[in-house]
Design a protein around this motif. Structure first.
Motif, PDB file in Angstrom:
ATOM      1  N   SER A 122       7.516  -3.213 -17.395  1.00 40.84           N
ATOM      2  CA  SER A 122       7.232  -3.078 -15.965  1.00 40.84           C
ATOM      3  C   SER A 122       5.742  -2.839 -15.721  1.00 40.84           C
ATOM      4  CB  SER A 122       8.029  -1.920 -15.387  1.00 40.84           C
ATOM      5  OG  SER A 122       7.495  -0.682 -15.853  1.00 40.84           O
ATOM      6  N   PRO A 123       5.262  -3.047 -14.479  1.00 46.09           N
ATOM      7  CA  PRO A 123       3.857  -2.763 -14.167  1.00 46.09           C
ATOM      8  C   PRO A 123       3.494  -1.295 -14.363  1.00 46.09           C
ATOM      9  CG  PRO A 123       4.835  -4.145 -12.462  1.00 46.09           C
ATOM     10  CD  PRO A 123       5.956  -3.698 -13.352  1.00 46.09           C
ATOM     11  N   MET A 124       4.460  -0.387 -14.169  1.00 48.51           N
ATOM     12  CA  MET A 124       4.155   1.025 -14.366  1.00 48.51           C
ATOM     13  C   MET A 124       3.828   1.315 -15.828  1.00 48.51           C
ATOM     14  SD  MET A 124       6.117   0.436 -11.712  1.00 48.51           S
ATOM     15  CE  MET A 124       7.812   0.469 -12.306  1.00 48.51           C
ATOM     16  N   GLU A 125       4.623   0.746 -16.735  1.00 47.23           N
ATOM     17  CA  GLU A 125       4.384   0.961 -18.156  1.00 47.23           C
ATOM     18  C   GLU A 125       3.084   0.294 -18.597  1.00 47.23           C
ATOM     19  OE1 GLU A 125       7.168   0.577 -22.056  1.00 47.23           O
ATOM     20  OE2 GLU A 125       6.508  -1.326 -21.157  1.00 47.23           O
ATOM     21  N   SER A 126       2.878  -0.962 -18.194  1.00 51.50           N
ATOM     22  CA  SER A 126       1.669  -1.677 -18.622  1.00 51.50           C
ATOM     23  C   SER A 126       0.418  -1.056 -18.019  1.00 51.50           C
ATOM     24  CB  SER A 126       1.770  -3.163 -18.259  1.00 51.50           C
ATOM     25  OG  SER A 126       1.910  -3.331 -16.865  1.00 51.50           O
ATOM     26  N   GLY A 127       0.519  -0.595 -16.756  1.00 50.37           N
ATOM     27  CA  GLY A 127      -0.629   0.069 -16.137  1.00 50.37           C
ATOM     28  C   GLY A 127      -0.983   1.357 -16.841  1.00 50.37           C
ATOM     29  N   TYR A 128       0.034   2.112 -17.231  1.00 49.90           N
ATOM     30  CA  TYR A 128      -0.195   3.346 -17.981  1.00 49.90           C
ATOM     31  C   TYR A 128      -0.912   3.051 -19.295  1.00 49.90           C
ATOM     32  CZ  TYR A 128       0.725   7.581 -20.661  1.00 49.90           C
ATOM     33  OH  TYR A 128       0.576   8.706 -21.438  1.00 49.90           O
ATOM     34  N   LYS A 129      -0.409   2.059 -20.031  1.00 56.82           N
ATOM     35  CA  LYS A 129      -0.991   1.748 -21.335  1.00 56.82           C
ATOM     36  C   LYS A 129      -2.427   1.246 -21.217  1.00 56.82           C
ATOM     37  CE  LYS A 129       3.321   0.816 -23.797  1.00 56.82           C
ATOM     38  NZ  LYS A 129       4.127  -0.179 -24.550  1.00 56.82           N
ATOM     39  N   ALA A 130      -2.737   0.575 -20.098  1.00 57.90           N
ATOM     40  CA  ALA A 130      -4.097   0.055 -19.914  1.00 57.90           C
ATOM     41  C   ALA A 130      -5.113   1.166 -19.690  1.00 57.90           C
ATOM     42  CB  ALA A 130      -4.128  -0.913 -18.730  1.00 57.90           C
ATOM     43  N   LEU A 131      -4.686   2.274 -19.089  1.00 61.43           N
ATOM     44  CA  LEU A 131      -5.616   3.338 -18.732  1.00 61.43           C
ATOM     45  C   LEU A 131      -5.596   4.521 -19.685  1.00 61.43           C
ATOM     46  CD1 LEU A 131      -5.108   3.634 -14.850  1.00 61.43           C
ATOM     47  CD2 LEU A 131      -6.928   2.426 -16.057  1.00 61.43           C
ATOM     48  N   SER A 132      -4.449   4.822 -20.239  1.00 63.42           N
ATOM     49  CA  SER A 132      -4.262   6.103 -20.915  1.00 63.42           C
ATOM     50  C   SER A 132      -4.946   6.182 -22.273  1.00 63.42           C
ATOM     51  CB  SER A 132      -2.767   6.372 -21.095  1.00 63.42           C
ATOM     52  OG  SER A 132      -2.563   7.604 -21.765  1.00 63.42           O
ATOM     53  N   PRO A 133      -5.551   7.338 -22.582  1.00 66.44           N
ATOM     54  CA  PRO A 133      -6.058   7.560 -23.933  1.00 66.44           C
ATOM     55  C   PRO A 133      -4.913   7.821 -24.925  1.00 66.44           C
ATOM     56  CG  PRO A 133      -6.367   9.529 -22.619  1.00 66.44           C
ATOM     57  CD  PRO A 133      -5.859   8.472 -21.690  1.00 66.44           C
ATOM     58  N   THR A 134      -3.703   7.997 -24.396  1.00 67.31           N
ATOM     59  CA  THR A 134      -2.503   8.165 -25.237  1.00 67.31           C
ATOM     60  C   THR A 134      -1.488   7.097 -24.819  1.00 67.31           C
ATOM     61  OG1 THR A 134      -1.670   9.819 -23.641  1.00 67.31           O
ATOM     62  CG2 THR A 134      -2.864  10.636 -25.574  1.00 67.31           C
ATOM     63  N   PRO A 135      -1.769   5.829 -25.078  1.00 67.49           N
ATOM     64  CA  PRO A 135      -0.954   4.732 -24.530  1.00 67.49           C
ATOM     65  C   PRO A 135       0.500   4.730 -24.982  1.00 67.49           C
ATOM     66  CG  PRO A 135      -2.490   3.919 -26.206  1.00 67.49           C
ATOM     67  CD  PRO A 135      -2.893   5.318 -25.895  1.00 67.49           C
ATOM     68  N   ASP A 136       0.809   5.391 -26.080  1.00 71.33           N
ATOM     69  CA  ASP A 136       2.196   5.409 -26.566  1.00 71.33           C
ATOM     70  C   ASP A 136       3.008   6.551 -25.958  1.00 71.33           C
ATOM     71  OD1 ASP A 136       1.709   3.194 -28.167  1.00 71.33           O
ATOM     72  OD2 ASP A 136       1.067   4.432 -29.864  1.00 71.33           O
ATOM     73  N   ALA A 137       2.402   7.309 -25.062  1.00 71.96           N
ATOM     74  CA  ALA A 137       3.067   8.504 -24.532  1.00 71.96           C
ATOM     75  C   ALA A 137       3.772   8.247 -23.202  1.00 71.96           C
ATOM     76  CB  ALA A 137       2.062   9.639 -24.376  1.00 71.96           C
ATOM     77  N   PHE A 138       3.937   6.983 -22.796  1.00 74.26           N
ATOM     78  CA  PHE A 138       4.618   6.721 -21.523  1.00 74.26           C
ATOM     79  C   PHE A 138       6.031   7.312 -21.491  1.00 74.26           C
ATOM     80  CE2 PHE A 138       7.112   4.106 -18.557  1.00 74.26           C
ATOM     81  CZ  PHE A 138       6.387   4.321 -17.392  1.00 74.26           C
ATOM     82  N   PRO A 139       6.825   7.197 -22.563  1.00 76.28           N
ATOM     83  CA  PRO A 139       8.144   7.852 -22.537  1.00 76.28           C
ATOM     84  C   PRO A 139       8.059   9.355 -22.268  1.00 76.28           C
ATOM     85  CG  PRO A 139       8.031   6.300 -24.352  1.00 76.28           C
ATOM     86  CD  PRO A 139       6.629   6.427 -23.809  1.00 76.28           C
ATOM     87  N   THR A 140       7.029   9.990 -22.788  1.00 74.98           N
ATOM     88  CA  THR A 140       6.839  11.417 -22.525  1.00 74.98           C
ATOM     89  C   THR A 140       6.623  11.668 -21.049  1.00 74.98           C
ATOM     90  OG1 THR A 140       5.882  11.753 -24.721  1.00 74.98           O
ATOM     91  CG2 THR A 140       5.423  13.437 -23.067  1.00 74.98           C
ATOM     92  N   LEU A 141       5.805  10.810 -20.405  1.00 75.49           N
ATOM     93  CA  LEU A 141       5.547  10.959 -18.977  1.00 75.49           C
ATOM     94  C   LEU A 141       6.833  10.807 -18.168  1.00 75.49           C
ATOM     95  CD1 LEU A 141       3.696  11.260 -16.522  1.00 75.49           C
ATOM     96  CD2 LEU A 141       3.262   8.786 -16.645  1.00 75.49           C
TER      97      LEU A 141
END
Length: 324
Positions: free
Chosen positions: A200-219
């Protein structure tokens, strides 16, 4: 329109709240550039070139901030707090017009955007301390605060826990009690899983910005926990907040109309002397705006109207007298 390969699969298995988030991102992908900034930014270049950016160390986290305008000016800065699954970039439709008249600071909440995952999880108290910590790091003695959704509840908490740093507050689609949201919405949020957001755009947007791109499930799990944790801030505490307040919501928002009006009244709205007089002679302590045909996520499409109302509120403009 941008194509999302997993869109049909996502729609079939996602609960209502997740489908709404994806629908918003899909709509914004086809919208003008000014509105496109509402969806999670695809790359760091989405931040205005005129903005100054940096990190503030607060309670074990590096909180990302962006500054629009000159903090040394004589105008009170405005601190902008985004909603869940968003970032400071996503508030650009509001930041741009508001920064035309005052300096604006936008932060990425812990767990979100360029701040990324941080110890301690999400709580409104912690996010309030983070916001105050950024102001302290920037040597901003006092700021007005505007928050949307999760950021709106945080803005209230900043005003309660850090009154010395808080001026006026703009509360957009926010609650001071968990039961300010319909129980069906709380249940829908509880059904979210990280797998629902795959592709989804939420997941891809998170990974594009985050210094911890693998932590989306945590969020995802932290936001679920935040909205599963009962909170009720006392009415006396809400009344005691210093500074004036503007409450904004849609007529089909994620907070109930009853709750929105109760917050407005607690902040000094619906003033009986004014009602009996029939007109206002000075700027009121509290303002209320209910936007027609507007949902919780759709309210971000009303940024021009909201910015105009908020500017008048922050400038403490009295309502114009009638023409007759």
């Amino acid at each position: 329109m941008t194509a999302f390969p997993s869109l049909p699969r996502f729609r079939r298995r996602a609960p209502a709240i997740a489908r709404a988030l994806l629908a918003t991102a899909t709509l914004l992908a086809a919208a003008p550039a000014a509105l496109h900034a509402q969806t999670p930014a695809p790359a760091p270049a989405a931040v205005s070139a005129a903005a100054k950016t940096g990190y503030a160390e607060v309670d074990g986290a590096r909180i990302y901030y962006q500054i629009h305008g000159d903090l040394a000016s004589d105008r009170t800065p405005l601190l902008v707090l985004h909603g869940a699954f968003m970032s400071g970039d996503a508030m650009a439709p509001l930041i741009a017009p508001l920064a035309a008249t005052r300096p604006v600071i936008a932060i990425d909440a812990r767990g979100h955007g360029r701040t990324g995952d941080a110890p301690g999880g999400l709580s409104y108290d912690q996010m309030a301390h983070d916001a105050a910590g950024v102001l302290a790091a920037l040597k901003v003695e006092k700021a007005d605060v505007l928050g949307y959704s999760m950021g709106a509840a945080t803005a209230l908490r900043v005003a309660m826990l850090h009154p010395e740093r808080t001026g006026k507050q703009v509360i957009i689609s926010g609650a001071y009690r968990l039961d300010g949201m319909p129980p069906e919405l709380i249940k829908s949020i509880a059904s979210l899983t990280p797998e629902i957001f795959a592709g989804s755009p939420m997941e891809s947007g998170y990974k594009a910005l985050s210094p911890t791109p693998d932590a989306f499930p945590t969020l995802v799990n932290e936001i679920k926990a935040l909205d599963a944790t009962d909170f009720t801030w006392s009415e006396d505490g809400i009344r005691a907040i210093e500074g004036k307040t503007m409450v904004i919501a849609g007529d089909n928002d994620g907070t109930t109309l009853e709750h929105t009006i109760a917050l407005f009244k607690l902040r000094g709205g619906y003033d009986l002397p004014t009602i009996l007089q029939g007109f206002m002679t000075e700027a009121p302590k509290a303002r209320l705006a209910i936007l027609p045909a507007t949902s919780h996520i759709g309210i971000m499409a009303e940024a021009p109207a909201i910015a105009a109302m908020v500017t008048a509120f922050l400038d403490d403009k009295a309502p114009p007298p009638p023409a007759f």
